[in-house]
Scaffold this motif. Structure first.
Motif, PDB file in Angstrom:
ATOM      1  N   MET A 229      68.194  78.443  75.799  1.00  0.00           N
ATOM      2  CA  MET A 229      66.883  78.870  75.324  1.00  0.00           C
ATOM      3  C   MET A 229      66.125  77.645  74.816  1.00  0.00           C
ATOM      4  SD  MET A 229      65.966  81.689  72.366  1.00  0.00           S
ATOM      5  CE  MET A 229      66.396  83.090  73.407  1.00  0.00           C
ATOM      6  N   ILE A 230      64.807  77.648  75.009  1.00  0.00           N
ATOM      7  CA  ILE A 230      63.970  76.556  74.513  1.00  0.00           C
ATOM      8  C   ILE A 230      63.277  77.003  73.232  1.00  0.00           C
ATOM      9  CG2 ILE A 230      61.947  75.126  74.990  1.00  0.00           C
ATOM     10  CD1 ILE A 230      62.726  75.197  77.925  1.00  0.00           C
ATOM     11  N   TYR A 231      63.410  76.189  72.204  1.00  0.00           N
ATOM     12  CA  TYR A 231      62.790  76.483  70.908  1.00  0.00           C
ATOM     13  C   TYR A 231      61.422  75.802  70.827  1.00  0.00           C
ATOM     14  CZ  TYR A 231      61.916  76.345  65.866  1.00  0.00           C
ATOM     15  OH  TYR A 231      61.361  76.460  64.618  1.00  0.00           O
ATOM     16  N   VAL A 232      60.404  76.588  70.510  1.00  0.00           N
ATOM     17  CA  VAL A 232      59.049  76.073  70.354  1.00  0.00           C
ATOM     18  C   VAL A 232      58.535  76.466  68.969  1.00  0.00           C
ATOM     19  CG1 VAL A 232      56.676  76.077  71.208  1.00  0.00           C
ATOM     20  CG2 VAL A 232      58.581  76.349  72.826  1.00  0.00           C
ATOM     21  N   ARG A 233      58.217  75.451  68.159  1.00  0.00           N
ATOM     22  CA  ARG A 233      57.575  75.739  66.871  1.00  0.00           C
ATOM     23  C   ARG A 233      56.128  75.268  66.948  1.00  0.00           C
ATOM     24  NH1 ARG A 233      60.537  73.104  63.203  1.00  0.00           N
ATOM     25  NH2 ARG A 233      59.121  71.357  62.873  1.00  0.00           N
ATOM     26  N   ALA A 234      55.211  76.196  66.696  1.00  0.00           N
ATOM     27  CA  ALA A 234      53.786  75.891  66.808  1.00  0.00           C
ATOM     28  C   ALA A 234      53.057  76.354  65.560  1.00  0.00           C
ATOM     29  CB  ALA A 234      53.195  76.579  68.037  1.00  0.00           C
ATOM     30  N   VAL A 235      52.042  75.565  65.191  1.00  0.00           N
ATOM     31  CA  VAL A 235      51.208  75.907  64.037  1.00  0.00           C
ATOM     32  C   VAL A 235      49.792  76.210  64.534  1.00  0.00           C
ATOM     33  CG1 VAL A 235      50.254  75.138  61.842  1.00  0.00           C
ATOM     34  CG2 VAL A 235      52.561  74.437  62.506  1.00  0.00           C
ATOM     35  N   ILE A 236      49.288  77.349  64.128  1.00  0.00           N
ATOM     36  CA  ILE A 236      47.908  77.726  64.420  1.00  0.00           C
ATOM     37  C   ILE A 236      47.063  77.354  63.208  1.00  0.00           C
ATOM     38  CG2 ILE A 236      46.332  79.633  64.948  1.00  0.00           C
ATOM     39  CD1 ILE A 236      48.827  81.142  66.041  1.00  0.00           C
ATOM     40  N   PHE A 237      46.106  76.442  63.402  1.00  0.00           N
ATOM     41  CA  PHE A 237      45.233  76.013  62.314  1.00  0.00           C
ATOM     42  C   PHE A 237      43.905  76.759  62.375  1.00  0.00           C
ATOM     43  CE2 PHE A 237      47.886  72.171  62.908  1.00  0.00           C
ATOM     44  CZ  PHE A 237      48.401  72.082  61.623  1.00  0.00           C
ATOM     45  N   THR A 238      43.407  77.137  61.219  1.00  0.00           N
ATOM     46  CA  THR A 238      42.068  77.693  61.115  1.00  0.00           C
ATOM     47  C   THR A 238      41.406  77.115  59.877  1.00  0.00           C
ATOM     48  OG1 THR A 238      40.785  79.745  61.227  1.00  0.00           O
ATOM     49  CG2 THR A 238      42.748  79.736  59.800  1.00  0.00           C
ATOM     50  N   GLU A 239      40.130  77.444  59.665  1.00  0.00           N
ATOM     51  CA  GLU A 239      39.366  76.764  58.629  1.00  0.00           C
ATOM     52  C   GLU A 239      39.297  77.517  57.297  1.00  0.00           C
ATOM     53  OE1 GLU A 239      36.179  74.007  60.966  1.00  0.00           O
ATOM     54  OE2 GLU A 239      35.644  76.113  60.786  1.00  0.00           O
ATOM     55  N   LYS A 240      39.582  78.814  57.301  1.00  0.00           N
ATOM     56  CA  LYS A 240      39.415  79.610  56.086  1.00  0.00           C
ATOM     57  C   LYS A 240      40.614  80.511  55.870  1.00  0.00           C
ATOM     58  CE  LYS A 240      34.378  79.885  56.782  1.00  0.00           C
ATOM     59  NZ  LYS A 240      33.227  80.818  56.996  1.00  0.00           N
ATOM     60  N   GLU A 241      40.877  80.828  54.601  1.00  0.00           N
ATOM     61  CA  GLU A 241      41.953  81.760  54.271  1.00  0.00           C
ATOM     62  C   GLU A 241      41.691  83.133  54.885  1.00  0.00           C
ATOM     63  OE1 GLU A 241      44.807  81.473  52.848  1.00  0.00           O
ATOM     64  OE2 GLU A 241      44.704  79.393  52.147  1.00  0.00           O
ATOM     65  N   SER A 242      40.415  83.537  54.916  1.00  0.00           N
ATOM     66  CA  SER A 242      40.086  84.847  55.487  1.00  0.00           C
ATOM     67  C   SER A 242      40.418  84.889  56.980  1.00  0.00           C
ATOM     68  CB  SER A 242      38.600  85.167  55.274  1.00  0.00           C
ATOM     69  OG  SER A 242      37.778  84.180  55.888  1.00  0.00           O
ATOM     70  N   GLN A 243      40.209  83.754  57.671  1.00  0.00           N
ATOM     71  CA  GLN A 243      40.538  83.698  59.094  1.00  0.00           C
ATOM     72  C   GLN A 243      42.054  83.721  59.301  1.00  0.00           C
ATOM     73  OE1 GLN A 243      38.471  80.080  59.847  1.00  0.00           O
ATOM     74  NE2 GLN A 243      36.554  81.090  60.416  1.00  0.00           N
ATOM     75  N   LYS A 244      42.762  83.071  58.396  1.00  0.00           N
ATOM     76  CA  LYS A 244      44.227  83.111  58.471  1.00  0.00           C
ATOM     77  C   LYS A 244      44.706  84.553  58.353  1.00  0.00           C
ATOM     78  CE  LYS A 244      48.419  81.631  56.038  1.00  0.00           C
ATOM     79  NZ  LYS A 244      48.976  80.813  54.934  1.00  0.00           N
ATOM     80  N   GLY A 245      44.105  85.293  57.436  1.00  0.00           N
ATOM     81  CA  GLY A 245      44.497  86.689  57.251  1.00  0.00           C
ATOM     82  C   GLY A 245      44.267  87.529  58.495  1.00  0.00           C
ATOM     83  N   ILE A 246      43.176  87.249  59.195  1.00  0.00           N
ATOM     84  CA  ILE A 246      42.877  87.986  60.430  1.00  0.00           C
ATOM     85  C   ILE A 246      43.917  87.685  61.496  1.00  0.00           C
ATOM     86  CG2 ILE A 246      41.231  88.175  62.343  1.00  0.00           C
ATOM     87  CD1 ILE A 246      39.004  87.707  60.244  1.00  0.00           C
ATOM     88  N   ILE A 247      44.271  86.406  61.640  1.00  0.00           N
ATOM     89  CA  ILE A 247      45.226  86.017  62.680  1.00  0.00           C
ATOM     90  C   ILE A 247      46.622  86.580  62.392  1.00  0.00           C
ATOM     91  CG2 ILE A 247      46.409  84.051  63.748  1.00  0.00           C
ATOM     92  CD1 ILE A 247      43.810  82.449  63.295  1.00  0.00           C
ATOM     93  N   VAL A 248      47.015  86.549  61.132  1.00  0.00           N
ATOM     94  CA  VAL A 248      48.329  87.090  60.771  1.00  0.00           C
ATOM     95  C   VAL A 248      48.337  88.605  60.942  1.00  0.00           C
ATOM     96  CG1 VAL A 248      49.974  87.419  58.890  1.00  0.00           C
ATOM     97  CG2 VAL A 248      48.880  85.182  59.231  1.00  0.00           C
ATOM     98  N   GLY A 249      47.259  89.259  60.481  1.00  0.00           N
ATOM     99  CA  GLY A 249      47.164  90.709  60.596  1.00  0.00           C
ATOM    100  C   GLY A 249      47.951  91.437  59.526  1.00  0.00           C
ATOM    101  N   ARG A 250      47.762  92.728  59.447  1.00  0.00           N
ATOM    102  CA  ARG A 250      48.454  93.562  58.462  1.00  0.00           C
ATOM    103  C   ARG A 250      49.955  93.521  58.718  1.00  0.00           C
ATOM    104  NH1 ARG A 250      46.938  98.029  55.225  1.00  0.00           N
ATOM    105  NH2 ARG A 250      48.643  99.490  54.852  1.00  0.00           N
ATOM    106  N   LYS A 251      50.701  93.063  57.728  1.00  0.00           N
ATOM    107  CA  LYS A 251      52.154  92.925  57.799  1.00  0.00           C
ATOM    108  C   LYS A 251      52.587  92.070  58.995  1.00  0.00           C
ATOM    109  CE  LYS A 251      53.151  97.299  55.426  1.00  0.00           C
ATOM    110  NZ  LYS A 251      53.873  98.596  55.502  1.00  0.00           N
ATOM    111  N   GLY A 252      51.711  91.122  59.383  1.00  0.00           N
ATOM    112  CA  GLY A 252      52.072  90.188  60.454  1.00  0.00           C
ATOM    113  C   GLY A 252      51.982  90.757  61.855  1.00  0.00           C
ATOM    114  N   THR A 253      51.341  91.937  61.997  1.00  0.00           N
ATOM    115  CA  THR A 253      51.361  92.607  63.301  1.00  0.00           C
ATOM    116  C   THR A 253      50.598  91.834  64.376  1.00  0.00           C
ATOM    117  OG1 THR A 253      49.468  93.932  62.562  1.00  0.00           O
ATOM    118  CG2 THR A 253      51.663  94.920  62.354  1.00  0.00           C
ATOM    119  N   LEU A 254      49.444  91.252  64.018  1.00  0.00           N
ATOM    120  CA  LEU A 254      48.668  90.561  65.052  1.00  0.00           C
ATOM    121  C   LEU A 254      49.360  89.280  65.493  1.00  0.00           C
ATOM    122  CD1 LEU A 254      44.920  90.508  65.503  1.00  0.00           C
ATOM    123  CD2 LEU A 254      46.126  88.350  65.784  1.00  0.00           C
ATOM    124  N   LEU A 255      49.926  88.541  64.542  1.00  0.00           N
ATOM    125  CA  LEU A 255      50.633  87.308  64.902  1.00  0.00           C
ATOM    126  C   LEU A 255      51.828  87.617  65.805  1.00  0.00           C
ATOM    127  CD1 LEU A 255      50.679  84.254  64.489  1.00  0.00           C
ATOM    128  CD2 LEU A 255      52.194  84.613  62.525  1.00  0.00           C
TER     129      LEU A 255
END
Length: 302
Positions: A229-255
């Motif tokens: 298996m190939i391991y990939v660790r990636a970081v998604i950067f955004t500019e605001k805490e509110s945008q981070k919350g959107i990307i993560v989603g409720r209980k991490g569902t969107l991420l």
């Protein structure tokens, strides 16, 4: 492949306003997904090189960022990358949408630039699957009145209509030359660059309008593990805490959805099972900070 006498080769730039289908067309021509596709404009940030090799020619495609009025340093970089590409190629594909009724200011700006180059320009009218054929004639007349094109080709990049004809026309315009890349090579982009764009595409697909241009992705680790298996660790950067919350989603569902969709494409790319480890971090105003842009792979000298 031994190149026959009269073999042609050269570089082809795809230019046009954001969201006219440049990446979709390039992916269709080479038969593989190499560039990010999204219904949100200005999603291509770097020049993507794709390679199509036939018996008679090798076409090296450069997918440029959409030409638009920049609003930040990242925007300036994107426009400069597109303009510089015009100086490096043998053929230019100028893409517009079949559903247009008038020549807008964005296309007028591009025509003004193209009129200053000696490179052959093909006007490619994309998304013909959305209109009737006879609706294209007034649009063609309007563009031809503003600039002389060597060819006008209606296509549907999404459905593949007339794409083979376009490839033959491009090949005919290329100079005689060598094969620049091996015949089984389809891109000169490193795996990390393609994986980065795959992840960003999934974020754009799943998030709302406030997210698209404030997202960047960095691959921190890419390595095989003992269990094939190939391991990939990636970081998604955004500019605001509110945008981070959107990307993560409720209980991490969107991420989790981003990860599942991206992992499937990455596994197809690498031909191996993938463990995708995604993180989301905030980097305020990263699109205007030179040091961050360079770390994320943008060559600001362009």
């Amino acid at each position: 492949m031994n190149t026959a006498e009269g073999f042609k080769s050269g570089f082809v730039a795809l230019v046009g306003r954001p969201n006219v289908g440049k990446s979709t067309l390039m992916n269709r021509m080479v038969g593989r997904k190499l560039a990010i596709m999204s219904d949100k404009p200005q999603t291509t940030r770097n020049k993507i090189t794709a390679i199509l090799t036939t018996e008679a020619a090798q076409l090296v495609f450069i997918d440029t960022p959409g030409i638009h009025k920049p609003k930040h340093k990242l925007g300036e970089y994107m426009v400069n990358a597109a303009l510089n590409a015009l100086r490096e190629v043998d053929v230019i594909l100028f893409l517009i949408e079949a559903s247009e009724r008038e020549v807008g200011p964005g296309d007028r700006y591009i025509i003004e630039i193209l009129s200053q180059v000696k490179t052959p320009v093909i006007l490619v009218i994309n998304k013909t699957d959305l209109v009737k054929g006879d609706e294209l004639f007034p649009l063609i007349d309007k563009y031809r009145s503003m600039m002389e094109f060597c060819e006008v080709v209606p296509v549907s990049a999404l459905e593949g209509q007339n794409v083979d004809t376009l490839i033959r026309l491009i090949s005919g315009l290329l100079p005689k030359g060598p094969m620049y890349y091996p015949d089984d090579m389809v891109t000169d982009q490193p795996e990390q660059a393609i994986i980065r764009e795959i992840i960003r595409e999934k974020v754009l697909h799943l998030t709302r309008e406030e997210i698209p241009h404030s997202v960047a992705v960095e691959i921190e680790e890419l390595k095989p593990r003992n269990n094939d298996m190939i391991y990939v660790r990636a970081v998604i950067f955004t500019e605001k805490e509110s945008q981070k919350g959107i990307i993560v989603g409720r209980k991490g569902t969107l991420l989790k959805k981003v990860g599942a969709m991206a992992r499937e494409d990455i596994e197809n790319l690498l031909g191996s099972r993938v463990y995708l480890d995604l993180w989301v971090k905030v980097k305020k105003d990263w699109r205007n900070r030179d040091s961050i842009l360079r770390n994320l792979g943008y060559d600001l000298k362009d």
